[in-house]
Design a protein around this motif. Structure first.
Motif: not given
Lengths: 168, 165
Positions: A127, A141-144, A151-152, A158-160, A164, A166, A168, B77-78, B81, B110-113, B115, B121
């Protein structure tokens, strides 16, 4: 160091033992809501926690907290803090130990002392991006795993960010 | 005996109608309960709302045995997949329902974590809004999906598998 008034003899003993042994490594002592906090020098963290655990009987690490201070705290203070909340039973007393860190600055891992710190240090690394020197398995441990950023941190949107998002 | 051979019973139907009729009345859902929407999905399956009335009572624990993917809840997001992979493991023909605001658009996160909508997808057939949707809302969405299936032309897909999506 301004001396603080401590109206609890049990915690006063802890303070005396720390100051007697480490002296200048204790940068600041504060006492509020009947709880005691020490801001300590980073290099002496393991020794101080070791003394608190073995001699003073603080046998549990309740929590580890990372902090990112949005505004400068003043002379001699740094951007990040890592806070160790220790607990002792029997007795039910708590002390806090705080170290200050700059960006990218590493602090010693305390896993050899408290196994409970293993995932807590990974969480703070994930974080806040604070590296823990000597940690055997310092992964997110939390994020991919492929996530970019921490993030912290207060400057993380906040929106990334683009990096970061995705893939796919 | 000879009578039956002379006059065997038969029904005339368009092949499309026969296939879609059987498809829409035996949708086997793969319930991926990711958050609180799963509670409403379970309530829909239980006795009070009784999803079995529409031929959907067989909630499968394996994507290989299901043909309706109900994405019930927040997709991080994790997790994305894994959701995509579960969908790929389902056999055609298959449909996707995005249940709840999180699956529709990210909802209150509406966050980074998170989707921002599972349609990024998966090819979503029905979006169901609500936080969470009521069982009635989910059933309404599933009935809409049945109508859509009834209007589809599965025989076209035999000659052109890409026709559906």
């Amino acid at each position: 160091m301004p001396d603080v008034e401590i109206d609890r003899p049990d915690l006063e003993k802890v303070r005396e033992a720390l100051v007697e042994r480490f002296g200048a490594a204790i940068l600041e002592t504060s006492y509020a809501h009947k709880e005691l906090s020490f801001r300590v020098r980073k290099e002496d963290l393991l020794a101080i926690l070791g003394l608190l655990k073995t001699d003073q009987g603080f046998n549990a690490l309740n929590d580890m907290i990372g902090l990112d201070h949005p505004a400068p705290l003043g002379e001699g203070r740094k951007r990040f803090s890592v806070l160790y909340q220790l607990y002792r039973f029997p007795g039910f007393q708590r002390v806090r130990v705080v170290v200050d860190l700059d960006e990218g600055e590493a602090v010693d891992s305390i896993v050899p002392l408290y196994r409970a710190a293993e995932w807590a240090e990974r969480e703070i690394f994930d974080m806040f991006g604070i590296p823990f020197a000597g940690h055997q398995d310092l992964r997110r441990i939390y994020m991919p795993d492929e996530f970019v950023g921490h993030p912290l941190r207060k400057d993380f949107p906040l929106e990334g960010n683009e990096a970061c998002l995705l893939k796919i | 005996m000879s009578d039956r051979i002379e006059r065997p019973p038969f029904v005339l139907a368009k092949l499309d109608q026969l296939i879609t009729w059987s498809q829409k009345n035996s949708l086997w859902p793969f319930g991926s309960g990711l958050a609180c929407c799963a509670i409403e999905m379970i309530a829909t399956a239980a006795a009070r709302y009784d999803i079995a009335r529409f031929g959907m009572e067989l909630f499968r624990a394996s994507p290989r045995q299901a043909d309706l993917f109900i994405v019930a809840g927040t997709v991080t997001n994790k997790m994305a997949p894994i959701i995509r992979r579960l969908w790929e493991q389902m056999a055609d023909p298959k449909w996707v329902v995005a249940m709840g605001n999180c699956a529709v658009s990210g909802g209150p996160f509406p966050t980074y974590a998170v989707l921002q909508g599972v349609d990024r997808i998966l090819p979503v057939d029905i979006h169901i809004a609500g936080c969470p949707p009521t069982p009635q809302g989910l059933l309404n969405g599933l009935l809409l999906l049945q109508e859509r299936i009834a209007k589809s032309h599965p025989t076209k897909e035999i000659f052109n598998p890409d026709a559906r999506r």
